[in-house]
Design a protein around this motif. Sequence first.
Motif, PDB file in Angstrom:
ATOM      1  N   ASN A 113     -22.047   4.800  25.341  1.00 24.12           N
ATOM      2  CA  ASN A 113     -20.708   5.180  25.803  1.00 24.12           C
ATOM      3  C   ASN A 113     -19.925   5.807  24.649  1.00 24.12           C
ATOM      4  O   ASN A 113     -19.505   5.119  23.720  1.00 24.12           O
ATOM      5  CB  ASN A 113     -19.966   3.952  26.338  1.00 24.12           C
ATOM      6  N   LYS A 114     -19.710   7.112  24.714  1.00 23.22           N
ATOM      7  CA  LYS A 114     -19.057   7.819  23.612  1.00 23.22           C
ATOM      8  C   LYS A 114     -17.552   7.584  23.559  1.00 23.22           C
ATOM      9  O   LYS A 114     -16.877   8.073  22.651  1.00 23.22           O
ATOM     10  CB  LYS A 114     -19.338   9.315  23.729  1.00 23.22           C
ATOM     11  N   GLU A 115     -17.035   6.816  24.503  1.00 22.21           N
ATOM     12  CA  GLU A 115     -15.603   6.531  24.528  1.00 22.21           C
ATOM     13  C   GLU A 115     -15.241   5.317  23.669  1.00 22.21           C
ATOM     14  O   GLU A 115     -14.058   5.026  23.481  1.00 22.21           O
ATOM     15  CB  GLU A 115     -15.141   6.284  25.974  1.00 22.21           C
TER      16      GLU A 115
END
Length: 267
Positions: free
Chosen positions: A54-56
């Motif tokens: 998850n790049k968030e």
Amino acid sequence: MLKKPLIPVEIDIIIISNAKNDNLYEETLKCIDSLYKSEDHNKIQFNVFIVESNKEVTYDYNIFYNNNKGENGHKIKTIYTDKEFGYHTYLNVGLEYASSEWSCLCNNDLVFNNGWATNILTVIESQRQLDPIKFKYVSASPCNPHETWHKENINSLQIGYGVRQQVAGWCLFQSSNIFDKIGKLDERIKFWFCDNWYAIVTQFKGVPHIFVGNSIVEHHNGLEGTTTKQIDISVEDKHNLTYGAGDVFREIIREYIGDNEWGKPTE
């Protein structure tokens, strides 16, 4: 009395995470927090590499030490990858950043108890004192007191390759030089049978694997950790990662060791 390992010791910790919701993010945070609290930072320093889908989200050292970044010597890096999920694939991504003498391959649903790494290193050092050639390349797993076999063998010391026994795929500790022996983790094996591959290949390559029963790392067994529940894929693909992966695994193993008998725990 066992000789204590030389200090300070750096250990590269590779953790796989997919924090697609708050609960899974918190699970990984708890894992890291317990890791940092488990050892005296003057003796053991952890370099944590989190391979995060998850790049968030990111994992900031400040979360744990009230903005005193780096004060205790530990390091943390969040690594993002666009590669298709594979347990070995993601671990290999993390290992590309590792450079210490010791490394440990981990799920994100772990709780590290006090002294877990010190106990493993102490055992390895004692074995190297007895036989430095045999234990030049070495692997180990801690004890999860919530699993039946581990509970029955807590505090014991065993060399063996039994999966979910001596070999705990959710936490594999090794001298980093073993990858010169066994090569990279085989990325054709995606999820299930990764621990079987590790057990068989280390055994076949003559790398001793030690179960250290007084090194305690609790495994939540995928309740909120790295399981196929985290992965946004089809039912068919989930089958191929789990039950359907057996035939592929057996073919891959034959490439390594031919038609020899394999995979049995040592006596």
